[in-house]
Design a protein around this motif. Structure first.
Motif, PDB file in Angstrom:
ATOM      1  N   ASP A 184       0.836  -1.221   0.000  1.00 56.25           N
ATOM      2  CA  ASP A 184       0.000   0.000   0.000  1.00 56.25           C
ATOM      3  C   ASP A 184       0.861   1.258   0.000  1.00 56.25           C
ATOM      4  N   ILE A 185       1.776   1.309   0.979  1.00 57.86           N
ATOM      5  CA  ILE A 185       2.474   2.580   1.116  1.00 57.86           C
ATOM      6  C   ILE A 185       3.518   2.770   0.030  1.00 57.86           C
ATOM      7  N   TYR A 186       3.982   1.666  -0.542  1.00 53.59           N
ATOM      8  CA  TYR A 186       4.955   1.820  -1.625  1.00 53.59           C
ATOM      9  C   TYR A 186       4.256   2.196  -2.925  1.00 53.59           C
ATOM     10  N   PHE A 193       9.941   9.245   1.268  1.00 55.92           N
ATOM     11  CA  PHE A 193      10.631   8.548   2.348  1.00 55.92           C
ATOM     12  C   PHE A 193      10.752   7.054   2.052  1.00 55.92           C
ATOM     13  N   ILE A 194       9.714   6.491   1.396  1.00 59.91           N
ATOM     14  CA  ILE A 194       9.714   5.056   1.135  1.00 59.91           C
ATOM     15  C   ILE A 194      10.275   4.828  -0.262  1.00 59.91           C
ATOM     16  N   GLY A 195      11.399   4.196  -0.339  1.00 63.31           N
ATOM     17  CA  GLY A 195      11.993   3.883  -1.624  1.00 63.31           C
ATOM     18  C   GLY A 195      12.414   5.149  -2.349  1.00 63.31           C
ATOM     19  N   GLU A 196      12.619   4.990  -3.669  1.00 64.14           N
ATOM     20  CA  GLU A 196      13.004   6.156  -4.458  1.00 64.14           C
ATOM     21  C   GLU A 196      11.841   6.530  -5.338  1.00 64.14           C
ATOM     22  N   THR A 197      11.710   7.806  -5.611  1.00 64.60           N
ATOM     23  CA  THR A 197      10.612   8.203  -6.480  1.00 64.60           C
ATOM     24  C   THR A 197      10.967   9.456  -7.256  1.00 64.60           C
ATOM     25  N   ASN A 198      10.256   9.660  -8.370  1.00 64.41           N
ATOM     26  CA  ASN A 198      10.340  10.907  -9.119  1.00 64.41           C
ATOM     27  C   ASN A 198       9.129  11.737  -8.753  1.00 64.41           C
TER      28      ASN A 198
END
Ligand code: ATP
Ligand code: MG
Lengths: 306, 350
Positions: B221-223, B234-239
């Protein structure tokens, strides 16, 4: 001991190595002159012959130890038996010192705890307050104490004033007065080491114990006290040892009836009535007892650890 | 499933500072629940209130339906693995582990037997008679775990128990902890600031920031559907791309991408400036893609490659590619067309 290489040393000079011995010399000299030599002197004197105007004659004698342990009756003509006089003085001194230590611990531990759990800034103030009386000479303080508790002193006036007692309490020249004097003289020696230990104590340990179902008293008994024990032991030794040999408090507050070792030794070195070898012998016996007690304690410690 | 712990509108203040602002959470029995957030966000404070070391400033905490405000720490069926272990330095390892049982009145033989079993479980039987100071950090951590588990609490609180361990040991302990939780059926509340740790172990994760709950959900869910910018970042990497919302239907929005392309994304928002979150691995170089970006650098990560690109408006875009011998690598300076996988773009609430 080897030390780091000298930063500014010449090409030949690599470190402290050859300098180590000369550098240690002052330390050994201080220990030798102020520690070993006096003890040695005392031991030697205890085996010499008494000179009647004070001082010693350089002649081997066991008279001092004989006087301590053996009696031959009032006129010296009875068969030798054990002399109880001095053993009783030792006994009284021992339990007075033990009692003073217990009393100091009872009051000193909560005091140290209180100070150590204040904010860092007020800790300094409290510690300062604890040490303030000790800026005054011990003799003056002991005399003041005597003044406070004597028959027509402020304490008795106050007690009679509020009607708690009808006459003055005879406090001076009692064991209680000696006890009070010892307690008052040595309390900071109990407070300071315990303070140092409690200040270092990690209160997360108490939380961990509470988390594991320990109530307040069990936390104190099972966790806090054992962890700060080195501080408590140091405090007890620092109070017990000087109490054992104290002579000001027993002399000024206890009077002739409540003689302790300290006064006994003191007397042997005063004026022409003194007996130096006997005073030295009493000191040697006292020191042997203290060392023995420490040794037994250290042994017990070692066994508990294993 | 019954709730093991309910935290209801709990506020925590320390003097003038507010460490927690109205936290509401429900943690199920047998759940592996993780509190995740950066340093200072209030994770330890939550655990300390559950364990009973801090009173709540407002609100209520219920343990299996019972309000525990009046219970002191030693009366709560909750045990803690402390952030810095807090092992009793004067007791042997086995006495540390047996301490809780001793306080509960279990007799010597029984508690020694149980403590021995706990030490076996954490592979420390050989160290039973040592003092904590004679153990490595990882071994101390396992003693702390055994000590907290020995009295069979209904809820176990773990405050960053793995943070002092090296990477290899940490990875091994993650698996062991998860296994342990499943075997014992104890509710775990696990605190960490390491998002990878949280994703790999938890049934559900609560993401916190600055004393506020940001999102609660499963790792997936949060990813996959972060609610806001903080969680996405904060969770993982993102653009994070600035976009304009142009049109809204019942459950989707049409957004204008930087560089002119348009895209329909799930979720609705008020028209105007918004942020779009797209994970690097959900972007693919594709001649038909709506994003045009210049490749600046290729970062080699072993199994993966990161293409560091820049869009026309100057914002950076990272594309993650599998490292495969079949596909030819684009060269730096080349302008790529990039496609967004179906459903991969997420419109954030702020
Ligand atoms: N006893 C206290 N007095 C005052 N402020 C406190 C106290 N305990 C915690 N705080 C404050 O509350 C906030 C949350 O602290 P907390 O220890 O819960 O953070 P955390 O999320 O566990 O951080 P970390 O990951 O670094 O352990 C911090 O801003 C901290 O300064
Ligand atoms: Mg913390």
């Amino acid at each position: 001991m080897a030390g780091a290489p000298g930063a500014g040393g010449g090409p030949k000079d690599a470190g402290w190595g050859p300098l180590a011995l000369p550098l240690m010399l002052p330390t050994w000299a201080v220990i030798g002159i102020f520690l070993a030599l006096p003890v040695l002197l005392m031991a030697v004197y205890s085996f010499l012959t008494r000179e009647f105007r004070g001082g010693v004659e350089w002649q081997f004698s066991l008279a001092a130890y004989d006087q301590f342990f053996v009696t031959r009756g009032l006129f010296g003509d009875e068969p030798p038996s054990l002399e109880w006089t001095y053993i009783l003085i030792f006994w009284r001194s021992l339990w007075q010192a033990a009692l003073a230590t217990g009393l100091c611990l009872l009051i000193g531990f909560p005091t140290a705890w209180f100070i150590a759990t204040r904010s860092p800034r007020s800790r300094t103030v409290w510690l300062f307050l604890v040490t303030i009386p000790y800026w005054v000479n011990l003799l003056i303080r002991t005399v003041s104490l005597k003044f406070l508790i004597r028959d027509n002193g402020p304490l008795n006036e106050f007690l009679m004033g509020i009607g708690l007692t009808s006459g003055p309490l005879p406090l001076v020249n009692t064991n209680l007065a000696v006890q009070l004097g010892l307690f008052y003289s040595y309390l900071p020696f109990m407070v300071l080491p315990i303070y140092a230990a409690v200040e270092r104590y990690n209160f997360a340990l108490s939380e961990a114990a509470a988390d594991l179902y320990a109530g307040r008293w069990r936390i104190l008994w099972e966790i806090t006290l054992p962890v700060v024990r080195p501080g408590i032991v140091a405090g007890c030794l620092l109070v017990f040892i000087p109490s054992l040999g104290a002579f000001l408090a027993p002399d000024l507050l206890g009077g002739a009836k409540n003689f302790m070792i300290g006064s006994l030794i003191d007397e042997q070195f005063k004026g022409s009535q003194g007996n130096w070898p006997f005073g030295a012998a009493v000191s040697v016996i006292l020191m042997t007892l203290v060392m023995l007690a420490l040794l037994i304690y250290a042994r017990a410690q070692g066994r508990g650890r294993a | 499933m019954a709730a093991a712990i309910e935290i209801i509108e709990v506020v925590k203040r320390f003097g003038a500072t507010t460490a927690l602002e109205s936290l509401t959470l429900s943690i199920a029995d047998n759940e592996f629940f993780t509190l995740l957030g950066p340093s200072g966000c209030g994770k330890t404070t939550v655990l300390r209130m559950i364990a009973g070391f801090e009173p709540v400033s407002a609100g209520e905490i219920r343990l299996f339906g019972q309000n525990i405000a009046a219970l002191p720490p030693d009366r709560r069926p909750v045990n803690t693995v402390f952030q810095h272990y807090a092992l009793f330095p004067h007791m042997s390892v086995i006495d540390n582990v047996a301490f809780g049982l001793k306080m509960k009145g279990v007799d010597l033989a029984a508690r020694r037997a149980r403590a021995g079993k706990m030490l076996e479980m954490v592979h420390l039987s050989a160290f039973a008679e040592r003092l904590p100071a004679q153990l490595s950090g990882g071994q101390q951590q396992r003693v702390a775990l055994a000590r907290a588990l020995a009295p069979e609490p209904r809820v176990l609180l773990l405050d960053e128990p793995l943070s002092a361990l090296d990477l290899k040991l940490r990875q091994a302990m993650r698996i062991e902890l998860k296994q342990l939780q499943q075997d014992t059926g104890i509710t775990f509340i696990f605190v960490t600031h390491d998002q990878e740790e949280a994703l790999t172990m938890s049934d559900r994760i609560a993401v916190m920031s600055a004393g506020r709950l940001q999102q609660v959900g499963t790792a997936r869910d949060i990813y996959e559907t972060p609610l806001n910018r903080f969680v996405a970042d904060f969770i993982g990497e993102t653009n994070l791309l600035p976009v304009d919302v142009e049109a809204i239907s019942q459950d989707a929005s049409r957004v204008r991408l930087p560089g002119g392309g348009a895209l329909t994304v799930p979720g609705t928002a008020t028209p105007g400036r918004h942020t779009l979150s797209i994970r690097p691995e959900r972007l693919v170089p594709d001649p038909a893609g709506p994003l045009k970006a210049r490749l600046e650098r290729v970062v080699y990560l072993g199994t993966d490659l990161h293409l560091m690109t820049r869009l026309q408006d100057g914002s950076g875009l990272v594309v993650r590619m599998q490292n495969s011998a079949r596909s030819a690598l684009p060269a730096a300076g080349e302008v790529l067309s990039i496609a967004i996988e179906e459903g991969a773009a997420r419109l954030l609430a702020d």
